[in-house]
Design an enzyme around this catalytic site. Structure first.
Site: not given
Ligand code: NAD
Length: 255
Positions: A66-67, A93, A159
């Site tokens: 989990d980044v 990414n 976003y």
């Protein structure tokens, strides 16, 4: 197979989705001889992506990650360094898109969750990669922003804010580490045919149709279009490139 990435140790986050950019980037770099570790929050999916690369004769493995979690970054990086001794390329990414109009009740929650994954995830990864690359004489960090980090998109304010943040922290880090032979760049995909693009189109179909119709190249991007740009930035062909933005959008933001 050729050898533009021969023996380079590469970590690509968000590698489970297919069609997805992480899996395509991992595949492309492995085709050029890289040793690829794909990570993702979706373990089954990322194991399958790595197996597909091995099926083509490439070298790839997979890890759950989990980044947004500092603990996960510590575990993934220490495992990678224990196995390979160095990190040459990090591709940040992994990302999420949560379309929420500014008036929506969800808008602020969407902002926070996208900042956790898209910004903090890439930031912590960049920090971990800089530490590893300092000990091995340099490397390349490639952060996935978006055309939404360059121009406005209706319904995507949160976003867009996250992708603009990725672009700008990358430039500042590039200045901090340039003298140590560590390069930091952003890639700004246009509308690329992946699972994210399909779900975004479902949530925001009117805007998407207008955007697609306005792509000068006359087609959506394919994951390989992005992977080819990342290959250049990951390879020794780009050793004098840092702090820069690479737009791969069929001309969309040229208008
Ligand atoms: N597809 C496009 O049109 C497009 C355009 C511009 C930018 N981008 C950016 O490119 C990147 C890849 O996009 P994509 O289209 O392949 O998306 P995708 O949704 O198809 O795949 C994203 C992957 O990230 C993983 N992921 C999500 N949250 C995670 C987390 N917390 N930790 C680890 N993994 C996580 C998902 O499981 C998935 O496998 C993203 O950063 C995205 O914002 C995509």
């Amino acid at each position: 197979m050729t050898d533009r990435m021969k023996d380079k140790v590469v970590l690509v986050t968000g590698g489970a989705s297919r069609p997805g950019l992480g899996a395509a980037i991992g595949e492309r770099l492995a085709q050029e001889g890289a040793i690829v570790l794909l990570s993702d929050i979706d373990l089954a999916g990322v194991e399958e992506s790595a197996a597909l690369i091995r099926g083509q004769g490439g070298t790839a493995s997979a890890v759950q990650h989990d980044v947004a979690s500092q603990d996960d970054w510590d575990r993934v990086m220490s495992g990678l360094l224990a196995e390979h001794g160095r990190l040459d390329v990090l591709v940040n990414n992994a990302g999420i898109l949560d379309v929420a109009a500014i008036a929506s009740d969800r808008a602020v929650g969407a902002l926070r969750s996208q900042f956790d994954v898209n910004v903090a995830g890439s930031f912590i990864g960049t920090q971990a990669a800089v530490a590893a690359m300092r000990t091995s004489g340099g490397g390349s960090i490639i952060n996935l922003s978006s055309v939404a980090g360059l121009v406005g998109f209706r319904g995507s304010a949160s976003y867009a804010a996250s992708k603009g943040a990725v672009k700008m922290f990358s430039k500042s880090v590039a200045l901090e580490v340039a003298a140590e032979n560590i390069r930091v760049k952003t890639v700004h995909p246009g509308i690329i045919r992946t699972n994210m693009q399909s779900s975004g189109a479902d949530d925001n179909s009117e805007n998407y149709q207008a955007i697609e119709a306005a792509i000068p190249a006359g087609r959506l991007g394919e994951p390989r279009d992005i992977a080819n740009c990342v290959l250049f930035l990951a390879s020794d062909d780009s050793t004098y490139v840092t702090g820069a933005e690479f737009v791969v959008d069929g001309g969309y933001t040229a208008q």
